[in-house]
Design a protein around this motif. Sequence first.
Motif, PDB file in Angstrom:
ATOM      1  N   TYR A 203       0.834  -1.208   0.000  1.00 13.10           N
ATOM      2  CA  TYR A 203       0.000   0.000   0.000  1.00 13.10           C
ATOM      3  C   TYR A 203       0.868   1.258   0.000  1.00 13.10           C
ATOM      4  CZ  TYR A 203      -3.943  -3.077   1.217  1.00 13.10           C
ATOM      5  OH  TYR A 203      -4.909  -4.056   1.223  1.00 13.10           O
TER       6      TYR A 203
ATOM      7  N   LYS B  29      -4.482   1.282  -0.072  1.00 12.13           N
ATOM      8  CA  LYS B  29      -5.561   0.290  -0.163  1.00 12.13           C
ATOM      9  C   LYS B  29      -6.645   0.791  -1.117  1.00 12.13           C
ATOM     10  CE  LYS B  29      -8.421  -2.895   2.448  1.00 12.13           C
ATOM     11  NZ  LYS B  29      -8.631  -3.610   3.681  1.00 12.13           N
TER      12      LYS B  29
ATOM     13  N   ALA C 240     -12.887  -4.186  -2.062  1.00 12.05           N
ATOM     14  CA  ALA C 240     -11.708  -4.619  -1.290  1.00 12.05           C
ATOM     15  C   ALA C 240     -12.100  -5.577  -0.175  1.00 12.05           C
ATOM     16  CB  ALA C 240     -10.991  -3.405  -0.705  1.00 12.05           C
TER      17      ALA C 240
END
Length: 428
Positions: free
Chosen positions: A61, A309, A320
Motif C-alpha cells: 500500500y 488500499k 476490497a
Amino acid sequence: MDSNVLFQQLSKETLHASLMDPAIESMNLLNEIAGRYPDAISMAAGRPYEEFFDVGLIHDYLDAYRDHLREDRAMDEAEISRMFFQYGTTKGIICDLIARHLAEDENIQADPESVVVTVGFQEAVFLVLRALRASERDVLLAPTPTYVGLTGAALLTDTPVWPVRSTGDGIDLDDLERQLERAREQGLRVRACYVTPDFANPTGISMDLPARRRLLEIAAAHGILLLEDNAYGLLGRDRLPTLKSLDRSASVVYLGSFAKTGMPGARVGYVVADQQVAGGGLLADELSKLKGMLTVNTSPIAQAVVAGKLLRNGFSLARANARETAIYQRNLRLTLGELTQRLAGLPGVTWNAPTGGFFITVTVPFVVDDDLLEHAARDHGVLFTPMHHFYGGKDGFHQLRLSISLLTPHLIEEGVSRLAGLVTACLP
Ligand SMILES: Cc1ncc(COP(=O)(O)O)c(C=O)c1O
C-alpha cells in the motif's frame, strides 16, 4: 520538607467529571473480564476478521501511494519523502482520494475541501461535538442504545446527550420529534442528532428508506444537523443510500472510519463537513482548526497506507472487502441458525436478524449485568457484551450483544451452544 511527600494526593473530584462516569470505565471493565478468561469464546469483541491480515500488504500500500504521488501528482523523490516524513497539512493528505472513494462506494459527491482526515471516527466525532457545544444550552440527541464512542466523546466535550427511543427499525422518529419539542420548551438548543443508519452498534439495526427520508425532513425542518456514523455500511447486503447521499439541505455531517473496512491499526477516519459557516469557509475548516490543537495532523504514514488500499482497489472498499463481507454474512447466517436451533421456543428469549454488520441483539427474561458476564465466562466459557453498557447503565438489563466478526463456523457452533447452556440455566 519530607522528600517522600512529593505531591499531594489528587482527589477524583478535582479531575474532569467524565472520569467519574461509568461509561468511561465500560470498555476497560469488559476487557478486564475478557482478559481473565482467555479460553472463553468471545462473542464480545467488535473487531474485524483477521485471517487476511498480511504485513506485506502494508508495504504494498505504501508503494501504491508513492507511485500515485510520482505518476499522478508528478512529485519528485524529495517531495515524496517530505510527504511521508514531515508533518502534514492539518486537514489531511488524502482528502481527494477519500472523496473518490465516497463517490465510488456511496454515491456521495464530496468536495475534498470539505473533508478532514482524523485519528479514527473517535477524533472526528470529538471535533464535531467540541465545535457544536458552544453554550450551556447546547445538547445532542442520540438513540438509545448508542455506541460508547459517542457517549465518551460527549462526556469529554461536556455535551449533554438527550436520549431518543429506538424501535426494531432504528431511531424512533416520533420520539425524535417529541424530544425536539421538549428541548425547545426547556429553552435548549438541539445542535444535532447522532445516528447510525446502517447496521448500528450495538443493535445491528438498519433504517429503511422512508425512515431515512423522514429523518432528513425532520432535520431540515428543525434546523439541526445529523451526524451520520457509517462504520459498517459497506459490510452487508441490501444496502440503502446513506443519509449524506440523499441530503439536499446540507444537514448531514458524515463521519467515516476505515477501522472496519481498511484496518483499525492505521487509526484513520474522516469527517465530511460541507456546511457553510457565516462569515466564510466551511465547517470542515473550523474542525481543522480544532484538530490543529488536538492531534496536529493524522499520521501521514497511516494515511498513505489507507490511500494505498484505496488505490489498489479502484477506490472501492466494498470490492476490497468482498471476502470479509462474505465471511460476516456467513457468520450472521450461521449464528442466527444456531440461535434458532438452540434457543427457539424458550419463553421470553428473542433476537433480531440484521442483514449486515457485526452485531445481533438477544433479549432474555432475566437480568444481564456484569456479574452474569463474569459467571458466563467462568462457568460457561462464553463472552458477550451486556447491553446496559450502551444505555449508560440506565436500561437494557435484559439484553446482550453478540458479535460475529471474529468467529469461525466451529466457534459459532460451540459459542452459541455455551450461550444456550447459560440461558437455559438462568431461565426463571
Ligand atoms: C458505531 C461505530 N462507529 C465508529 C467506529 C470506529 O471508530 P474508530 O474509527 O475510532 O475506530 C466503531 C468501532 O467500533 C463503531 O462501532
